[in-house]
Enzyme design. Structure first.
Site, PDB file in Angstrom:
ATOM      1  N   LYS A 185      57.929 -61.185   9.052  1.00  0.00           N
ATOM      2  CA  LYS A 185      57.099 -61.254   7.847  1.00  0.00           C
ATOM      3  C   LYS A 185      57.556 -62.369   6.894  1.00  0.00           C
ATOM      4  O   LYS A 185      58.630 -62.931   7.041  1.00  0.00           O
ATOM      5  CB  LYS A 185      57.137 -59.908   7.109  1.00  0.00           C
ATOM      6  CG  LYS A 185      56.525 -58.769   7.921  1.00  0.00           C
ATOM      7  CD  LYS A 185      55.046 -58.991   8.136  1.00  0.00           C
ATOM      8  CE  LYS A 185      54.314 -57.773   8.661  1.00  0.00           C
ATOM      9  NZ  LYS A 185      54.663 -57.366  10.022  1.00  0.00           N
TER      10      LYS A 185
HETATM   11  C1  LIG Z   1      48.564 -55.225   9.301  1.00  0.00           C
HETATM   12  C2  LIG Z   1      49.828 -54.445   9.454  1.00  0.00           C
HETATM   13  N1  LIG Z   1      49.840 -53.157   9.085  1.00  0.00           N
HETATM   14  C3  LIG Z   1      50.944 -52.413   9.179  1.00  0.00           C
HETATM   15  C4  LIG Z   1      52.118 -52.919   9.680  1.00  0.00           C
HETATM   16  C5  LIG Z   1      53.283 -52.001   9.846  1.00  0.00           C
HETATM   17  O1  LIG Z   1      54.449 -52.449   9.296  1.00  0.00           O
HETATM   18  P1  LIG Z   1      55.861 -52.017   9.918  1.00  0.00           P
HETATM   19  O2  LIG Z   1      56.006 -52.715  11.230  1.00  0.00           O
HETATM   20  O3  LIG Z   1      56.842 -52.461   8.901  1.00  0.00           O
HETATM   21  O4  LIG Z   1      55.838 -50.538  10.068  1.00  0.00           O
HETATM   22  C6  LIG Z   1      52.165 -54.260  10.062  1.00  0.00           C
HETATM   23  C7  LIG Z   1      53.418 -54.892  10.508  1.00  0.00           C
HETATM   24  O5  LIG Z   1      53.783 -55.099  11.578  1.00  0.00           O
HETATM   25  C8  LIG Z   1      50.987 -55.035   9.982  1.00  0.00           C
HETATM   26  O6  LIG Z   1      50.972 -56.301  10.417  1.00  0.00           O
END
Ligand SMILES: Cc1ncc(COP(=O)(O)O)c(C=O)c1O
Length: 373
Positions: A185
């Site tokens: 990110k």
């Molecule tokens: C659009 C979107 N939603 C939700 C997430 C979930 O985040 P995490 O991987 O930190 O749980 C991500 C990240 O990968 C994402 O790109």
């Protein structure tokens, strides 16, 4: 063909970390306080200030944040949540955590974000919330969704630093909004996330639910509601605080890499590049995803890039066509044609701050050759 030397390989993503991050994490290690210490509120306050919002709650992942935000929006058993099928699966999965139903609405072919007309058509009397996703860091048209007067939970996991056309930062429109800090990110804590909320009582609920349902004034091991362990460690919060200080630099560097890609890939017939900023909206560059020309063999392209040490990935697959969603909800091909078309042709190229001009040129050349253009 000679094997590609390790130093010539180009990964999909790589975080930008430096001495400030090392110092911040070391300081926590030396303090001996690894969870629920001072780095947590410090990171939350700095993040809220950066966004210009009242409250931020650090959590263990973007997924955890979406779960808590949906609960705070009142989503529960049997409710419907209108959302995008063109997203990372977590945005729809979080709806399932509360035994509610994600109701998908097709996306705009340029921005790849939920199409407000399709979203409006998907609303029923059971709709409890709208969950737009700012996919690939491009601001979703949240103002067009606000007219329905329903609670909105913004999935801003890919969009830290993006700006709406009226100048409001993504995540700062007064809705629940969630950011994510996985290693690819714009800002990373390794794993982690942040939930933005409008008022103190909502923040209090989220803070309690991330910590097993313990209110701030309660004793250790006393709990007055159902909660989870969605805490973010002090090490991660310290890392996040240090990353926040160099966020502008990292965003600018990502934008520079994107501009280089745009030049290097110009003129490849049939290849579609990410949409440029429109109407004053500003993308925060998260990934560089192209749509291959119709009829191109994506697997063969990926294999050709891999042979040159270049990582690439289909990104993103349509959520409604994943087996869990097909089996549980009976989804089939053809329901969301824009999403399905883009999902079948999309390819993420290596993208991270520090990707050199030479590396971008190598990727572009390899892609051009793989497509036979
Ligand atoms: C659009 C979107 N939603 C939700 C997430 C979930 O985040 P995490 O991987 O930190 O749980 C991500 C990240 O990968 C994402 O790109």
């Amino acid at each position: 063909m000679r094997p590609v030397a390790a130093e010539e390989r180009i990964p999909l993503a790589r975080p930008l970390l430096g001495e400030a991050e090392e110092r911040a994490v070391l300081e926590v290690l030396r303090s001996g306080r690894l969870s629920l210490g001072p780095a947590l509120p410090a990171f939350e306050r700095a993040f809220a200030a950066r966004l210009g919002v009242a409250h931020a709650s650090a959590v263990s992942s973007g997924t955890a944040g979406l779960h808590l935000a949906l609960r705070a929006a009142g989503v529960t058993d049997g409710d419907e949540v209108v959302t995008s099928p063109f997203s990372f699966v977590a945005s729809a999965n979080a709806v399932l955590f509360e035994r509610a139903r994600p109701v998908f609405a097709d996306v705009d072919p340029l921005t790849l974000n939920i199409d407000p007309d399709c979203a409006a058509a998907a609303i029923t009397e059971r709709t409890r919330a709208l969950l737009p996703v700012h996919v690939f860091g491009y601001p979703a048209d949240v103002p067009a969704l606000e007219v329905h007067g329903l609670p909105i939970v913004e999935d801003a996991c890919e969009a830290l630093g993006a700006v709406h056309s009226d100048g409001t930062p993504v995540g700062a429109r007064g809705h629940l909004a969630v950011f994510a800090f996985y290693a690819n990110k714009q800002l990373t804590t390794g794993e982690g996330g942040m939930v933005i909320s409008r008022d103190a009582s909502i923040k209090q609920r989220i803070d309690s639910e991330r910590n097993q349902g313990r209110a701030p004034d309660m004793e250790w091991l006393d709990h007055d509601r159902l909660g989870f362990n969605y805490r973010l460690s002090e090490l991660a919060c310290a890392l996040g605080g240090a990353q926040l200080q160099r966020l502008d630099q990292m965003l600018a560097e990502r934008a520079r890499v994107a501009a280089r890609y745009r030049e290097a890939l110009a003129g490849i017939e049939g290849l579609e590049l990410p949409c440029p900023d429109r109407g004053g909206a500003r993308r925060s560059w998260f990934v560089f995803v192209v749509a291959l020309p119709r009829g191109a063999d994506r697997d063969a392209v990926i294999a050709a890039l891999r042979a040159q040490g270049i990582a690439s990935k289909p990104y993103l697959p349509a959520i409604h066509l994943m087996s869990l969603y097909r089996e549980r909800f009976g989804h089939r091909e053809g329901e969301f044609p824009v999403c399905e078309d883009v999902a079948s042709r999309s390819l993420a190229l290596p993208f991270f701050p520090g990707l050199s001009e030479g590396q971008v040129a190598r990727v572009a050349e390899a892609l051009r050759a793989a497509l036979g253009r």
